[in-house]
Design a protein around this motif. Sequence first.
Motif: not given
Length: 174
Positions: A40-41, A69-70, A81-83, A101-102
């Motif tokens: 979902a994120l 970021f979360l 933009e962090f995934r 990790f990014d």
Amino acid sequence: MEAAASCGGGGGLREQELALTEETLEDSTNKAVVTALYAALSNRNAEAIKKILAADLEWWFHGPPSHQFLMLLLTGEQESEFRFVPHSISAFGSTVLAEGFDQSSSIAWVHAWTVADGIITGVREYFNTSVTVARIVKNEQLDCSIGSLHCPSVWESSFPGRVGKSVPGLVLAI
């Protein structure tokens, strides 16, 4: 109370097998809830996220404030933009650990989610911190209590490509 907890006759092994089956089922169910949250994120599906998270989510953050970021993503305060793409998800009863990790592997994160009745009720978020998880239990096979000198770890974070970099370490007891 003690009599109810003790194993009598030949039923002890069967009770242990049932307890292990229930624990495995709980682990896989809770892991599925957390996996659904990351899906979902990834899709930025606010409705699905809202159904998975408790309205009064307990949140604890360990890391630089610039890495929240979360929180930004879930509160909608600011587009991030962090995934969050976990490379591992492991469940230990009501605690589910996810690590990722990014894209450049310069930022490592660990989320320790608490799941109750199919809803995520809490998260402990760690950035660029080595996390070791120890289970504190007391039974006949394993005597591990807070007073013990050593509790076996059940999970440790990993840092691919970060060899030689010093990061603070924490022990999370479950």
